[in-house]
Design a protein around this motif. Structure first.
Motif, PDB file in Angstrom:
ATOM      1  N   LYS A  96      -8.734   7.224   1.657  1.00 46.94           N
ATOM      2  CA  LYS A  96      -9.019   5.850   1.259  1.00 46.94           C
ATOM      3  C   LYS A  96      -8.431   5.610  -0.125  1.00 46.94           C
ATOM      4  O   LYS A  96      -8.336   6.527  -0.942  1.00 46.94           O
ATOM      5  CB  LYS A  96     -10.523   5.588   1.272  1.00 46.94           C
ATOM      6  CG  LYS A  96     -11.119   5.727   2.668  1.00 46.94           C
ATOM      7  CD  LYS A  96     -12.527   5.211   2.746  1.00 46.94           C
ATOM      8  CE  LYS A  96     -13.032   5.285   4.194  1.00 46.94           C
ATOM      9  NZ  LYS A  96     -14.314   4.599   4.380  1.00 46.94           N
TER      10      LYS A  96
ATOM     11  N   ARG B  71      -9.471   1.664   5.312  1.00 45.10           N
ATOM     12  CA  ARG B  71      -8.734   2.548   4.415  1.00 45.10           C
ATOM     13  C   ARG B  71      -8.926   2.198   2.936  1.00 45.10           C
ATOM     14  O   ARG B  71      -8.354   2.831   2.058  1.00 45.10           O
ATOM     15  CB  ARG B  71      -7.230   2.494   4.752  1.00 45.10           C
ATOM     16  CG  ARG B  71      -6.929   2.743   6.222  1.00 45.10           C
ATOM     17  CD  ARG B  71      -7.529   4.057   6.727  1.00 45.10           C
ATOM     18  NE  ARG B  71      -7.019   5.191   5.964  1.00 45.10           N
ATOM     19  CZ  ARG B  71      -5.830   5.757   6.201  1.00 45.10           C
ATOM     20  NH1 ARG B  71      -5.059   5.311   7.184  1.00 45.10           N
ATOM     21  NH2 ARG B  71      -5.438   6.780   5.483  1.00 45.10           N
TER      22      ARG B  71
ATOM     23  N   TYR C 230       0.832  -1.202   0.000  1.00 45.43           N
ATOM     24  CA  TYR C 230       0.000   0.000   0.000  1.00 45.43           C
ATOM     25  C   TYR C 230       0.871   1.258   0.000  1.00 45.43           C
ATOM     26  O   TYR C 230       2.044   1.214   0.408  1.00 45.43           O
ATOM     27  CB  TYR C 230      -0.913  -0.001   1.231  1.00 45.43           C
ATOM     28  CG  TYR C 230      -0.185   0.074   2.552  1.00 45.43           C
ATOM     29  CD1 TYR C 230       0.037   1.305   3.182  1.00 45.43           C
ATOM     30  CD2 TYR C 230       0.291  -1.075   3.180  1.00 45.43           C
ATOM     31  CE1 TYR C 230       0.706   1.386   4.392  1.00 45.43           C
ATOM     32  CE2 TYR C 230       0.965  -1.004   4.397  1.00 45.43           C
ATOM     33  CZ  TYR C 230       1.162   0.227   4.993  1.00 45.43           C
ATOM     34  OH  TYR C 230       1.838   0.309   6.192  1.00 45.43           O
TER      35      TYR C 230
ATOM     36  N   LEU D  19      -5.992  -2.405   7.420  1.00 42.33           N
ATOM     37  CA  LEU D  19      -6.399  -1.458   6.388  1.00 42.33           C
ATOM     38  C   LEU D  19      -7.883  -1.535   6.063  1.00 42.33           C
ATOM     39  O   LEU D  19      -8.339  -0.965   5.068  1.00 42.33           O
ATOM     40  CB  LEU D  19      -5.584  -1.710   5.106  1.00 42.33           C
ATOM     41  CG  LEU D  19      -4.063  -1.608   5.227  1.00 42.33           C
ATOM     42  CD1 LEU D  19      -3.411  -1.768   3.871  1.00 42.33           C
ATOM     43  CD2 LEU D  19      -3.653  -0.284   5.860  1.00 42.33           C
TER      44      LEU D  19
ATOM     45  N   LEU E 200      -0.336   6.508   3.329  1.00 41.58           N
ATOM     46  CA  LEU E 200      -1.560   6.104   4.038  1.00 41.58           C
ATOM     47  C   LEU E 200      -1.368   6.143   5.546  1.00 41.58           C
ATOM     48  O   LEU E 200      -2.319   6.396   6.300  1.00 41.58           O
ATOM     49  CB  LEU E 200      -1.963   4.706   3.557  1.00 41.58           C
ATOM     50  CG  LEU E 200      -3.164   3.996   4.164  1.00 41.58           C
ATOM     51  CD1 LEU E 200      -3.744   3.001   3.149  1.00 41.58           C
ATOM     52  CD2 LEU E 200      -2.805   3.234   5.439  1.00 41.58           C
ATOM     53  N   ASN E 201      -0.144   5.890   6.006  1.00 44.01           N
ATOM     54  CA  ASN E 201       0.133   5.873   7.449  1.00 44.01           C
ATOM     55  C   ASN E 201      -0.019   7.249   8.090  1.00 44.01           C
ATOM     56  O   ASN E 201      -0.115   7.353   9.318  1.00 44.01           O
ATOM     57  CB  ASN E 201       1.561   5.365   7.701  1.00 44.01           C
ATOM     58  CG  ASN E 201       1.732   3.911   7.291  1.00 44.01           C
ATOM     59  OD1 ASN E 201       0.845   3.091   7.483  1.00 44.01           O
ATOM     60  ND2 ASN E 201       2.887   3.598   6.708  1.00 44.01           N
TER      61      ASN E 201
ATOM     62  N   ILE F 241      -3.897  -0.055  -3.065  1.00 44.58           N
ATOM     63  CA  ILE F 241      -3.698  -1.131  -2.102  1.00 44.58           C
ATOM     64  C   ILE F 241      -3.762  -2.421  -2.918  1.00 44.58           C
ATOM     65  O   ILE F 241      -4.779  -2.701  -3.559  1.00 44.58           O
ATOM     66  CB  ILE F 241      -4.774  -1.131  -1.014  1.00 44.58           C
ATOM     67  CG1 ILE F 241      -4.669   0.134  -0.159  1.00 44.58           C
ATOM     68  CG2 ILE F 241      -4.662  -2.383  -0.136  1.00 44.58           C
ATOM     69  CD1 ILE F 241      -5.831   0.318   0.807  1.00 44.58           C
TER      70      ILE F 241
END
Length: 318
Positions: free
Chosen positions: A94, A155, A84, A152, A88-89, A124
Motif C-alpha cells: 500500500k 492499494r 502511482y 487503486l 504497485l502493479n 499515489i
C-alpha cells in the motif's frame, strides 16, 4: 436627421462587432488557459539552487510512474487523474496518497509533469480537472471515488494521506480537511499562497484554518501579488496571501499541532507551485513515509530551511 441616424447605426454596428470580437477573444483565451500546458516535462531540472535537500526533493525520485484516468459524472471535476508507482502493479503493498487541489483556472491536465514528478517519490498522487476548487467539494468527491471505486481503492495506505493546494486550491485544501467527513482521513497538509481569509470569504471559499488539527506547512511569496503591504488585511485587500495572515493563522493554531510558516524569497504568486516543490515534497515524505532525511529540512535548530536563502519569515514549533 437621416444622416444622423445613419451615423448612429454605423456606430452601434461597430460597437456590436467590437463586443462580439471581445466575447470571442475571451472564449479563446479561456480555452487556452484551461488547455495549454503550463509545465514542461523536465521543468524541475531548472529549480533555483537552495539547500541540498531542497534541490534533491525538487527533482524526480527513484520510482517509475504509471497513470490512470477516469471520466467523472461531475461536471466540475470532468476527469479524475491518478499517478502511482509502477511497481504497485506487481506487488501487494500500500502507498501513501497525496490529493492535489488546483489553483484558479488550472485544471490538472495543464500541469501533468508536476503530478508525475511527485509520484516518482513513491506516492499515489491524485488530481482532477476542476478549475474552481475553493470550497473543497470536488476534492472531497474525488477522494471518495479513489478510495471506493477506483482500481487503486485497496492499494492506498489510508493511515498516510496528505493534501496540498495552491492559491484558490489552498483554500480548497483547507476546506476539504475541515468541512467534509473524509477530510478527517488526511494526516498532513501543505498550502502554497492559500487565499487568505478575507479574500476567501469574498470569493465564497470561506474556511477556518483554526480547525486544522494535523501538521500544517503554510507558505507564501514575498512579492506584491501575495503581499501588498496594507495596514490592515482584515479591512483592505492585502494580496493573495500576506505575511500578516500567515502570522495570524500560525499564532492562533494550537501548539499541539506541528506547524510551519515560511515565505519564498523574491517570489511572486504565480511562481509558488514550482518554487515550493522541494520542501513540499520533503514535507510529505516526512509526514507520510517517516523519511528521516526529509525531516532534516524541518526538525530542530539546524533544520535546513532555517539556513536557506530561498526562504524567509520562518517560524516553526518543532
Amino acid at each position: 436627421m437621416k444622416k444622423l441616424l445613419k451615423v448612429l447605426g454605423v456606430i452601434l454596428l461597430v460597437i456590436s462587432i467590437l463586443i462580439a470580437l471581445f466575447f470571442i477573444y475571451s472564449i479563446i483565451k479561456r480555452h487556452q488557459t484551461l488547455n495549454n500546458p503550463r509545465f514542461s516535462n523536465n521543468y524541475y531540472e531548472s529549480f533555483t539552487k537552495g539547500g541540498d535537500l531542497e534541490v534533491k526533493y525538487a527533482n524526480r525520485g527513484s520510482y517509475d510512474v504509471s497513470y490512470l484516468e477516469y471520466e467523472s459524472n461531475n461536471n466540475s471535476i470532468k476527469n479524475i487523474r491518478i499517478w502511482y508507482p509502477t511497481e504497485l502493479n506487481n506487488n501487494n503493498n500500500k502507498y501513501p496518497l497525496i490529493m492535489v487541489v488546483n489553483g484558479s483556472e488550472t485544471p490538472a491536465k495543464v500541469y501533468l509533469p508536476f503530478f508525475e514528478r511527485l509520484a516518482s517519490w513513491g506516492f499515489i498522487v491524485v488530481g482532477n480537472d476542476d478549475p474552481q476548487t475553493g470550497n473543497g467539494d470536488t476534492a472531497s468527491i474525488t477522494l471518495d471515488y479513489v478510495l471506493n471505486d477506483s482500481e487503486l481503492s485497496q492499494r492506498v495506505d489510508r493511515d498516510n494521506m496528505g493534501i496540498i493546494g495552491y492559491s484558490q486550491g489552498g483554500a480548497g485544501a483547507l476546506s476539504a480537511v475541515t468541512k467534509y467527513d473524509n477530510g478527517k482521513m488526511y494526516k498532513a497538509i501543505f498550502t502554497g499562497s492559500a487565499a487568505y481569509p478575507l479574500l476567501a470569504i469574498s470569493m465564497g471559499w470561506e474556511y477556518n484554518p483554526l480547525d486544522i488539527e494535523i501538521p500544517y506547512f503554510m507558505t507564501a511569496a514575498t512579492g506584491t501579488s501575495d503581499d501588498r503591504g496594507v495596514d490592515d488585511i482584515n479591512t483592505e485587500f492585502g494580496g493573495v496571501a500576506p505575511l500578516a495572515s500567515l502570522v495570524d493563522i500560525y499564532d492562533k493554531m494550537s501548539n499541539d499541532v506541528f506547524k510551519i510558516r515560511a515565505r519564498v524569497a523574491g517570489a511572486e504568486h504565480e511562481e509558488m507551485q514550482v518554487r515550493t516543490d522541494g520542501y513540499m515534497t520533503a514535507w510529505m515524505l516526512y509526514q507520510l513515509k517517516n523519511d528521516d532525511e526529509a525531516g532534516k529540512v524541518f526538525i530542530g535548530d539546524n533544520a535546513e530551511i532555517l539556513d536557506n536563502d530561498n526562504w524567509q519569515d520562518i517560524e516553526k514549533n518543532n
